[in-house]
Design an enzyme around this catalytic site. Structure first.
Site, PDB file in Angstrom:
ATOM      1  N   ASN A  76       0.888  -1.272   0.016  1.00 50.96           N
ATOM      2  CA  ASN A  76      -0.058   0.254  -0.081  1.00 50.96           C
ATOM      3  C   ASN A  76       0.932   1.251  -0.074  1.00 50.96           C
ATOM      4  O   ASN A  76       1.925   1.249   0.686  1.00 50.96           O
ATOM      5  CB  ASN A  76      -0.885  -0.104   1.017  1.00 50.96           C
ATOM      6  CG  ASN A  76      -1.910  -1.108   1.253  1.00 50.96           C
ATOM      7  OD1 ASN A  76      -1.861  -1.703   0.233  1.00 50.96           O
ATOM      8  ND2 ASN A  76      -2.443  -1.440   2.406  1.00 50.96           N
ATOM      9  N   ASP A 130      -0.656   4.346   0.876  1.00 50.09           N
ATOM     10  CA  ASP A 130      -1.569   5.269   1.399  1.00 50.09           C
ATOM     11  C   ASP A 130      -1.161   5.869   2.544  1.00 50.09           C
ATOM     12  O   ASP A 130      -1.577   6.982   3.245  1.00 50.09           O
ATOM     13  CB  ASP A 130      -2.966   4.399   1.576  1.00 50.09           C
ATOM     14  CG  ASP A 130      -2.914   3.331   2.415  1.00 50.09           C
ATOM     15  OD1 ASP A 130      -1.993   3.109   3.362  1.00 50.09           O
ATOM     16  OD2 ASP A 130      -3.918   2.511   2.237  1.00 50.09           O
ATOM     17  N   HIS A 185       5.523  -0.674  -3.050  1.00 50.59           N
ATOM     18  CA  HIS A 185       5.119   0.122  -4.011  1.00 50.59           C
ATOM     19  C   HIS A 185       5.398   1.698  -3.935  1.00 50.59           C
ATOM     20  O   HIS A 185       4.429   2.305  -4.605  1.00 50.59           O
ATOM     21  CB  HIS A 185       4.059  -0.442  -4.525  1.00 50.59           C
ATOM     22  CG  HIS A 185       3.936  -1.776  -4.912  1.00 50.59           C
ATOM     23  ND1 HIS A 185       2.738  -2.480  -5.113  1.00 50.59           N
ATOM     24  CD2 HIS A 185       4.887  -2.699  -5.178  1.00 50.59           C
ATOM     25  CE1 HIS A 185       2.962  -3.667  -5.377  1.00 50.59           C
ATOM     26  NE2 HIS A 185       4.200  -3.844  -5.588  1.00 50.59           N
ATOM     27  N   CYS A 226      13.212  22.582 -11.266  1.00 48.94           N
ATOM     28  CA  CYS A 226      13.953  22.578 -12.400  1.00 48.94           C
ATOM     29  C   CYS A 226      13.217  22.450 -13.977  1.00 48.94           C
ATOM     30  O   CYS A 226      13.989  22.431 -15.001  1.00 48.94           O
ATOM     31  CB  CYS A 226      14.972  21.396 -12.342  1.00 48.94           C
ATOM     32  SG  CYS A 226      13.970  19.701 -12.812  1.00 48.94           S
ATOM     33  N   GLY A 273      -5.389  -9.254   2.999  1.00 50.50           N
ATOM     34  CA  GLY A 273      -5.997  -8.283   2.016  1.00 50.50           C
ATOM     35  C   GLY A 273      -5.365  -7.968   0.702  1.00 50.50           C
ATOM     36  O   GLY A 273      -5.152  -6.637   0.241  1.00 50.50           O
ATOM     37  N   ASN A 296      -8.759 -12.895   3.925  1.00 49.72           N
ATOM     38  CA  ASN A 296      -9.142 -12.061   3.020  1.00 49.72           C
ATOM     39  C   ASN A 296     -10.613 -12.398   2.911  1.00 49.72           C
ATOM     40  O   ASN A 296     -11.052 -13.449   3.313  1.00 49.72           O
ATOM     41  CB  ASN A 296      -8.407 -12.737   1.829  1.00 49.72           C
ATOM     42  CG  ASN A 296      -8.672 -11.772   0.532  1.00 49.72           C
ATOM     43  OD1 ASN A 296      -9.880 -11.256  -0.060  1.00 49.72           O
ATOM     44  ND2 ASN A 296      -7.332 -11.313  -0.074  1.00 49.72           N
ATOM     45  N   ALA A 356     -10.130  -8.201   7.604  1.00 50.72           N
ATOM     46  CA  ALA A 356      -9.144  -8.087   8.202  1.00 50.72           C
ATOM     47  C   ALA A 356      -9.396  -7.173   9.540  1.00 50.72           C
ATOM     48  O   ALA A 356      -9.020  -7.551  10.698  1.00 50.72           O
ATOM     49  CB  ALA A 356      -7.878  -7.194   7.404  1.00 50.72           C
TER      50      ALA A 356
HETATM   51  C1  BJW Z   1     -10.095  -7.551   1.950  1.00 52.84           C
HETATM   52  C2  BJW Z   1     -10.986  -6.795   2.450  1.00 52.84           C
HETATM   53  C3  BJW Z   1     -10.926  -6.609   3.709  1.00 52.84           C
HETATM   54  C4  BJW Z   1     -11.018  -6.405   0.534  1.00 52.84           C
HETATM   55  N1  BJW Z   1     -10.406  -7.366   4.495  1.00 52.84           N
HETATM   56  N2  BJW Z   1      -9.346  -8.531   2.754  1.00 52.84           N
HETATM   57  C5  BJW Z   1       5.595 -12.624 -13.274  1.00 52.84           C
HETATM   58  C6  BJW Z   1       4.464 -13.015 -14.049  1.00 52.84           C
HETATM   59  C7  BJW Z   1       3.674 -12.154 -14.760  1.00 52.84           C
HETATM   60  C8  BJW Z   1       3.716 -10.905 -14.673  1.00 52.84           C
HETATM   61  C9  BJW Z   1       4.690 -10.525 -14.039  1.00 52.84           C
HETATM   62  C10 BJW Z   1       5.717 -11.269 -13.525  1.00 52.84           C
HETATM   63  N3  BJW Z   1       6.767 -10.371 -12.817  1.00 52.84           N
HETATM   64  C11 BJW Z   1       6.485  -9.170 -13.077  1.00 52.84           C
HETATM   65  C12 BJW Z   1       5.259  -9.206 -13.717  1.00 52.84           C
HETATM   66  C13 BJW Z   1       4.865  -7.810 -14.426  1.00 52.84           C
HETATM   67  C14 BJW Z   1       3.932  -7.123 -13.246  1.00 52.84           C
HETATM   68  C15 BJW Z   1       2.849  -7.895 -12.805  1.00 52.84           C
HETATM   69  O1  BJW Z   1       2.732  -8.653 -11.683  1.00 52.84           O
HETATM   70  N4  BJW Z   1       1.578  -8.082 -13.418  1.00 52.84           N
HETATM   71  C16 BJW Z   1       0.550  -8.620 -13.159  1.00 52.84           C
HETATM   72  C17 BJW Z   1      -0.654  -8.050 -13.091  1.00 52.84           C
HETATM   73  C18 BJW Z   1       0.664  -9.999 -13.670  1.00 52.84           C
HETATM   74  N5  BJW Z   1       4.726  -6.764 -12.214  1.00 52.84           N
HETATM   75  C19 BJW Z   1       5.711  -5.569 -11.962  1.00 52.84           C
HETATM   76  O2  BJW Z   1       5.205  -4.986 -13.230  1.00 52.84           O
HETATM   77  C20 BJW Z   1       6.354  -5.108 -10.820  1.00 52.84           C
HETATM   78  N6  BJW Z   1       7.572  -4.859 -11.278  1.00 52.84           N
HETATM   79  C21 BJW Z   1       8.509  -5.847 -11.636  1.00 52.84           C
HETATM   80  O3  BJW Z   1       8.292  -7.126 -11.636  1.00 52.84           O
HETATM   81  O4  BJW Z   1       9.650  -5.316 -12.110  1.00 52.84           O
HETATM   82  C22 BJW Z   1      10.556  -6.243 -12.733  1.00 52.84           C
HETATM   83  C23 BJW Z   1      11.836  -5.333 -13.163  1.00 52.84           C
HETATM   84  C24 BJW Z   1      13.110  -5.900 -12.461  1.00 52.84           C
HETATM   85  C25 BJW Z   1      14.127  -5.014 -12.906  1.00 52.84           C
HETATM   86  C26 BJW Z   1      14.203  -3.769 -13.936  1.00 52.84           C
HETATM   87  C27 BJW Z   1      12.778  -3.652 -14.255  1.00 52.84           C
HETATM   88  C28 BJW Z   1      11.798  -4.284 -13.982  1.00 52.84           C
HETATM   89  C29 BJW Z   1       5.928  -3.893 -10.289  1.00 52.84           C
HETATM   90  C30 BJW Z   1       4.393  -4.004  -9.817  1.00 52.84           C
HETATM   91  C31 BJW Z   1       4.060  -2.496  -9.416  1.00 52.84           C
HETATM   92  C32 BJW Z   1       2.488  -2.486  -8.775  1.00 52.84           C
HETATM   93  N7  BJW Z   1       2.164  -1.375  -8.589  1.00 52.84           N
HETATM   94  C33 BJW Z   1       0.774  -1.076  -8.075  1.00 52.84           C
HETATM   95  C34 BJW Z   1       0.361   0.603  -8.350  1.00 52.84           C
HETATM   96  C35 BJW Z   1       1.070   1.163  -7.067  1.00 52.84           C
HETATM   97  C36 BJW Z   1       1.221   2.593  -7.029  1.00 52.84           C
HETATM   98  C37 BJW Z   1      -0.364   3.202  -6.768  1.00 52.84           C
HETATM   99  O5  BJW Z   1      -0.865   2.407  -5.571  1.00 52.84           O
HETATM  100  O6  BJW Z   1      -0.625   3.660  -7.591  1.00 52.84           O
HETATM  101  O7  BJW Z   1       0.698  -1.533  -6.768  1.00 52.84           O
HETATM  102  S1  BJW Z   1      -0.481  -1.986  -9.077  1.00 52.84           S
HETATM  103  C38 BJW Z   1      -1.542  -2.154  -7.771  1.00 52.84           C
HETATM  104  O8  BJW Z   1      -1.689  -3.646  -7.436  1.00 52.84           O
HETATM  105  C39 BJW Z   1      -0.722  -1.540  -6.544  1.00 52.84           C
HETATM  106  C40 BJW Z   1      -0.822  -2.766  -5.363  1.00 52.84           C
HETATM  107  O9  BJW Z   1       0.052  -2.590  -4.436  1.00 52.84           O
HETATM  108  C41 BJW Z   1      -0.934  -3.821  -6.100  1.00 52.84           C
HETATM  109  C42 BJW Z   1      -1.722  -5.230  -5.584  1.00 52.84           C
HETATM  110  O10 BJW Z   1      -2.919  -4.872  -5.350  1.00 52.84           O
HETATM  111  P1  BJW Z   1      -3.743  -5.665  -3.792  1.00 52.84           P
HETATM  112  O11 BJW Z   1      -2.901  -4.811  -2.849  1.00 52.84           O
HETATM  113  O12 BJW Z   1      -3.349  -6.918  -3.955  1.00 52.84           O
HETATM  114  O13 BJW Z   1      -5.003  -5.105  -4.125  1.00 52.84           O
HETATM  115  P2  BJW Z   1      -6.084  -5.727  -5.003  1.00 52.84           P
HETATM  116  O14 BJW Z   1      -7.048  -4.569  -5.028  1.00 52.84           O
HETATM  117  O15 BJW Z   1      -5.819  -6.430  -6.132  1.00 52.84           O
HETATM  118  O16 BJW Z   1      -6.731  -6.753  -3.866  1.00 52.84           O
HETATM  119  C43 BJW Z   1      -7.501  -6.408  -2.713  1.00 52.84           C
HETATM  120  C44 BJW Z   1      -7.570  -7.510  -1.884  1.00 52.84           C
HETATM  121  O17 BJW Z   1      -8.117  -7.107  -0.675  1.00 52.84           O
HETATM  122  C45 BJW Z   1      -8.716  -8.617  -2.629  1.00 52.84           C
HETATM  123  O18 BJW Z   1      -8.097  -9.930  -2.474  1.00 52.84           O
HETATM  124  C46 BJW Z   1      -9.966  -8.396  -1.780  1.00 52.84           C
HETATM  125  O19 BJW Z   1     -10.688  -9.607  -1.709  1.00 52.84           O
HETATM  126  C47 BJW Z   1      -9.498  -8.124  -0.396  1.00 52.84           C
HETATM  127  N8  BJW Z   1     -10.099  -7.441   0.574  1.00 52.84           N
HETATM  128  N9  BJW Z   1     -11.457  -5.858   1.394  1.00 52.84           N
HETATM  129  C48 BJW Z   1      -9.406  -8.491   3.869  1.00 52.84           C
HETATM  130  N10 BJW Z   1     -11.946  -5.866   4.672  1.00 52.84           N
END
Ligand code: BJW
Length: 250
Positions: free
Chosen positions: A105, A107, A122, A153, A190, A216, A234
């Site tokens: 997160n 936030d 992130h 700049c 989460g 979750n 959570a």
């Molecule tokens: C509850 C609840 C409650 C609800 N209680 N639970 C291998 C395979 C395939 C692809 C890739 C791979 N390796 C890398 C990739 C590419 C890519 C990737 O993973 N793509 C996938 C979509 C397939 N990854 C990347 O590009 C990463 N970089 C990388 O690997 O670089 C390699 C590299 C090396 C060297 C040089 C150059 C490159 C970077 C990933 C960056 C992700 N960024 C974001 C945005 C951040 C900024 C912002 O906030 O704007 O991060 S995207 C977004 O998703 C954000 C989050 O942190 C992230 C994860 O989301 P999260 O937190 O899981 O949220 P949700 O909404 O998905 O899920 C919420 C969950 O909560 C749900 O399950 C609900 O059920 C639950 N929930 N209420 C408990 N009350």
């Protein structure tokens, strides 16, 4: 009346014994505070998904659009308060000898709840970075009428967060891995567990010998290898676990 959450005997046993604990959180932890998650029905903004906006190419193509998304999110997050899940996790820093909080997160709610050592995989929405000189600055304005903002700049400022295709901060991911490899108990809370490399961390913990627990509201692609899965909010499950386990630790 809602059924009380039953914390399993085995969870309590491991919790009582563990001195080294790591936690990975995702957007679901902040959902009960009112922060929209990325995926699912609340995960869209003006019909764009995170995959369309959180990329360097989206920013190069239309920095105003990307900044409007971040300004909208800053506006929501600005006055929001941490919920019981953030507070319990903050308390665990004092409960366990060796504790590590790893969050996806941006936030800042874990810090608001009192967590002091946080590995932000992130980045942080309240930091901006100069696209030319890589300098970072704290910036708590919403910036809605004035996007994209410029650095002194003259170059564009961007949110200091990690977008798709970008590497995670080297020092932070390596510290996270170090903690994960030695922890006895690992919580995944989460997160949809689909974004790499964060989604591989629970498996690394498991392969390194940790007991792995997921909390979750729904099942995820990694639920099948969990030692325990708690399906629910959570902010409801963590307080139950915390109070039941405190009785045991005394
Ligand atoms: C509850 C609840 C409650 C609800 N209680 N639970 C291998 C395979 C395939 C692809 C890739 C791979 N390796 C890398 C990739 C590419 C890519 C990737 O993973 N793509 C996938 C979509 C397939 N990854 C990347 O590009 C990463 N970089 C990388 O690997 O670089 C390699 C590299 C090396 C060297 C040089 C150059 C490159 C970077 C990933 C960056 C992700 N960024 C974001 C945005 C951040 C900024 C912002 O906030 O704007 O991060 S995207 C977004 O998703 C954000 C989050 O942190 C992230 C994860 O989301 P999260 O937190 O899981 O949220 P949700 O909404 O998905 O899920 C919420 C969950 O909560 C749900 O399950 C609900 O059920 C639950 N929930 N209420 C408990 N009350």
């Amino acid at each position: 009346m809602e059924a009380a959450i039953k914390i399993k005997e085995e969870t309590l046993k491991v919790f009582k014994k563990a001195s080294s604990v790591a936690v990975l959180t995702g957007a679901g932890v902040s959902a009960e505070s009112g922060v929209p998650t990325f995926r699912g029905k609340d995960g869209l903004w003006r019909n764009f998904s995170a995959e369309e906006l959180a990329t360097p190419s989206a920013f190069s193509r239309d920095p105003k659009l990307v900044w409007e998304w971040y300004s909208w999110r800053r506006e929501i997050i600005r006055d929001i308060k941490p919920n019981p899940a953030h507070h319990i996790i903050a308390e665990w820093e004092n409960t366990f000898n060796d504790f590590c909080l790893i969050t996806q997160n941006v936030d800042g709610l874990h810090a608001k709840a009192g967590s002091q050592k946080i590995l932000e995989l992130h980045g942080n929405i309240w930091r901006v970075r100069c696209t030319k000189e890589e300098k970072t600055f704290l910036n708590h304005e919403v910036l809605s009428d004035n996007v994209p903002p410029l650095c002194e700049c003259g170059a564009l400022l961007r949110p200091d967060v990690v977008w798709f295709g970008e590497a995670l901060p080297e020092g932070i991911i390596s510290k996270a891995l170090e903690n994960i490899r030695r922890c006895e108990l690992f919580f995944v809370i989460g997160t949809s567990a689909i974004v790499e490399p964060a989604s591989s961390l629970p498996l690394i913990a498991k392969q390194s010998g940790a007991y792995v627990i997921e909390i979750n509201i729904g099942r995820t692609p990694i639920s099948h290898f969990m030692d325990d899965t708690y399906l629910g909010k959570a902010g409801e499950i963590l307080p139950c676990l915390h109070s039941e386990s405190l009785n045991l630790r005394e």
